[in-house]
Design a protein around this motif. Structure first.
Motif, PDB file in Angstrom:
ATOM      1  N   UNK A  82      52.412  81.807  69.910  1.00  0.00           N
ATOM      2  CA  UNK A  82      52.031  82.658  68.706  1.00  0.00           C
ATOM      3  C   UNK A  82      53.331  82.670  67.822  1.00  0.00           C
ATOM      4  N   UNK A  83      53.295  83.654  67.055  1.00  0.00           N
ATOM      5  CA  UNK A  83      54.560  83.680  65.982  1.00  0.00           C
ATOM      6  C   UNK A  83      55.682  84.399  66.659  1.00  0.00           C
TER       7      UNK A  83
ATOM      8  N   UNK B  65      53.285  75.304  68.841  1.00  0.00           N
ATOM      9  CA  UNK B  65      52.669  76.473  69.932  1.00  0.00           C
ATOM     10  C   UNK B  65      51.295  76.706  69.218  1.00  0.00           C
ATOM     11  N   UNK B  66      51.056  76.735  67.780  1.00  0.00           N
ATOM     12  CA  UNK B  66      49.773  77.170  67.292  1.00  0.00           C
ATOM     13  C   UNK B  66      48.672  76.035  67.914  1.00  0.00           C
ATOM     14  N   UNK B  67      49.124  74.782  67.843  1.00  0.00           N
ATOM     15  CA  UNK B  67      48.078  73.736  67.951  1.00  0.00           C
ATOM     16  C   UNK B  67      47.804  73.681  69.631  1.00  0.00           C
ATOM     17  N   UNK B  68      48.740  74.119  70.443  1.00  0.00           N
ATOM     18  CA  UNK B  68      48.479  74.187  71.851  1.00  0.00           C
ATOM     19  C   UNK B  68      47.595  75.113  71.961  1.00  0.00           C
TER      20      UNK B  68
ATOM     21  N   UNK C  38      48.838  88.122  70.646  1.00  0.00           N
ATOM     22  CA  UNK C  38      50.018  87.616  71.461  1.00  0.00           C
ATOM     23  C   UNK C  38      49.403  86.796  72.664  1.00  0.00           C
ATOM     24  N   UNK C  39      49.514  85.501  72.704  1.00  0.00           N
ATOM     25  CA  UNK C  39      49.250  84.597  73.566  1.00  0.00           C
ATOM     26  C   UNK C  39      50.207  84.087  74.507  1.00  0.00           C
TER      27      UNK C  39
ATOM     28  N   UNK D 165      37.442  88.512  58.345  1.00  0.00           N
ATOM     29  CA  UNK D 165      39.006  88.067  58.275  1.00  0.00           C
ATOM     30  C   UNK D 165      39.258  86.866  59.463  1.00  0.00           C
ATOM     31  N   UNK D 166      40.232  87.145  60.177  1.00  0.00           N
ATOM     32  CA  UNK D 166      40.361  86.309  61.231  1.00  0.00           C
ATOM     33  C   UNK D 166      40.215  86.887  62.608  1.00  0.00           C
ATOM     34  N   UNK D 167      40.188  86.036  63.654  1.00  0.00           N
ATOM     35  CA  UNK D 167      39.702  86.635  64.936  1.00  0.00           C
ATOM     36  C   UNK D 167      40.557  85.919  66.098  1.00  0.00           C
ATOM     37  N   UNK D 168      41.419  86.400  66.885  1.00  0.00           N
ATOM     38  CA  UNK D 168      41.912  85.807  68.161  1.00  0.00           C
ATOM     39  C   UNK D 168      42.613  84.552  67.932  1.00  0.00           C
ATOM     40  N   UNK D 169      43.444  84.602  66.955  1.00  0.00           N
ATOM     41  CA  UNK D 169      44.519  83.653  66.554  1.00  0.00           C
ATOM     42  C   UNK D 169      45.966  83.903  67.016  1.00  0.00           C
ATOM     43  N   UNK D 170      46.862  82.994  66.836  1.00  0.00           N
ATOM     44  CA  UNK D 170      48.177  83.057  66.768  1.00  0.00           C
ATOM     45  C   UNK D 170      48.681  83.906  65.999  1.00  0.00           C
ATOM     46  N   UNK D 171      48.289  84.280  64.855  1.00  0.00           N
ATOM     47  CA  UNK D 171      48.724  85.150  63.855  1.00  0.00           C
ATOM     48  C   UNK D 171      48.254  86.629  64.159  1.00  0.00           C
TER      49      UNK D 171
END
Length: 286
Positions: free
Chosen positions: A229-230, A262-265, A212-213, A203-209
């Motif tokens: 993150x969101x 925030x996601x891009x950063x 928590x960053x 699936x995905x890994x270690x993203x803002x979705x």
């Protein structure tokens, strides 16, 4: 998408296509969900951030845990992946006390069966990262569960391997992030089983979705933290008084632009690659 691709499923964010019996295409849209409800307003380039960051982590953790990624598509939002039998749990690792973990701790002094020291405050760093599995709700909200129930759902051996893999991934990623000024407070992994029985990151890994960053320079225990993150969207949704059931509210322009920023950063800090460079050549992350 190639003409022979067959659409097989839609998730909150991703569209899934079968390319053949053993290969899937996962296309990350710009949809965003909060409280397990997809909101009507997309976040521009969000799907590309998720895909690029996931590919970045897959490339750097494959020696720890094998993953499903075969290649990236040139659109920057599509991953061509191995088909797996997915485990029926979400593999959550927490290094800090936030979100539903903080809520559970305030009520019981424990999180998913892990008894924690007295006197911890919101956003406190835990003595050690803890593995806190959750169900995958088809409808409604995911539910935190204890390890005994998770092991019963997965089988003891698969559960133990998934737990060890998740903790190893969290430790690696949290050290990488901390060196770049980001605290990885918690994160969620999806793992599956390959035909040979191997447990595989998917699936995905270690993203803002899925994580928590927090900016390390602004970290202050005892309160909610600013984030990449969101949570920014969750906080806005909470302020509207929305009841957290469909349909979700439309997002205003400033929340959309603030979320994208925030996601891009997060992408740029963690990868040390300009986002525009990724858009021009997605392979730069692997």
């Amino acid at each position: 998408m190639t003409p022979e691709a067959t659409h097989v499923a839609s998730g909150k964010v991703r569209e899934i296509y079968a390319l053949d019996d053993g290969t899937l295409a996962l296309v990350a849209s710009d949809r965003i969900s909060t409280f397990d409800v997809v909101l009507p307003t997309p976040i521009p380039d969000k799907g590309r951030v998720l895909t690029g960051l996931s590919a970045f982590w897959f490339a750097r953790t494959r020696e720890l845990v094998p993953n499903h990624l075969l290649r990236l598509d040139e659109d920057g939002r599509t991953m061509i992946c191995r088909r797996l039998e997915m485990l029926p749990i979400e593999c959550v690792v927490r290094g800090y006390l936030a979100g539903s973990g903080w809520k559970d701790y305030r009520e019981t002094g424990a999180v998913c069966g892990h008894t924690l020291p007295d006197g911890l405050v919101e956003s406190a760093r835990l003595p050690e990262p803890i593995f806190t599995p959750a169900t995958k709700a088809v409808e409604g909200h995911d539910e935190n569960i204890d390890e005994a129930r998770a092991a019963a759902l997965c089988g003891e051996d698969r559960y133990r391997t998934a737990k060890e893999a998740s903790l190893a991934l969290y430790r690696f990623a949290s050290e990488h992030a901390e060196a770049r000024g980001i605290i990885l407070a918690d994160t969620k992994f999806e793992l599956g089983i390959a035909p040979d029985g191997t447990v595989v990151l998917a699936d995905e890994a270690l993203t803002p979705d899925s994580s928590r960053f927090w900016p390390a320079a602004e970290y202050e225990p005892g309160r909610p933290q600013p984030s990449f993150d969101k949570q920014f969207v969750r906080d806005w949704c909470e302020r509207t008084g929305w009841g957290k059931e469909p349909p979700g509210p439309e997002l205003p322009a400033d929340v959309v632009s603030g979320t994208r920023a925030r996601y891009v950063e997060a992408f740029e800090r963690l990868t040390e690659i300009p986002f525009d460079s990724y858009l021009a050549n997605p392979e730069v992350v692997v």
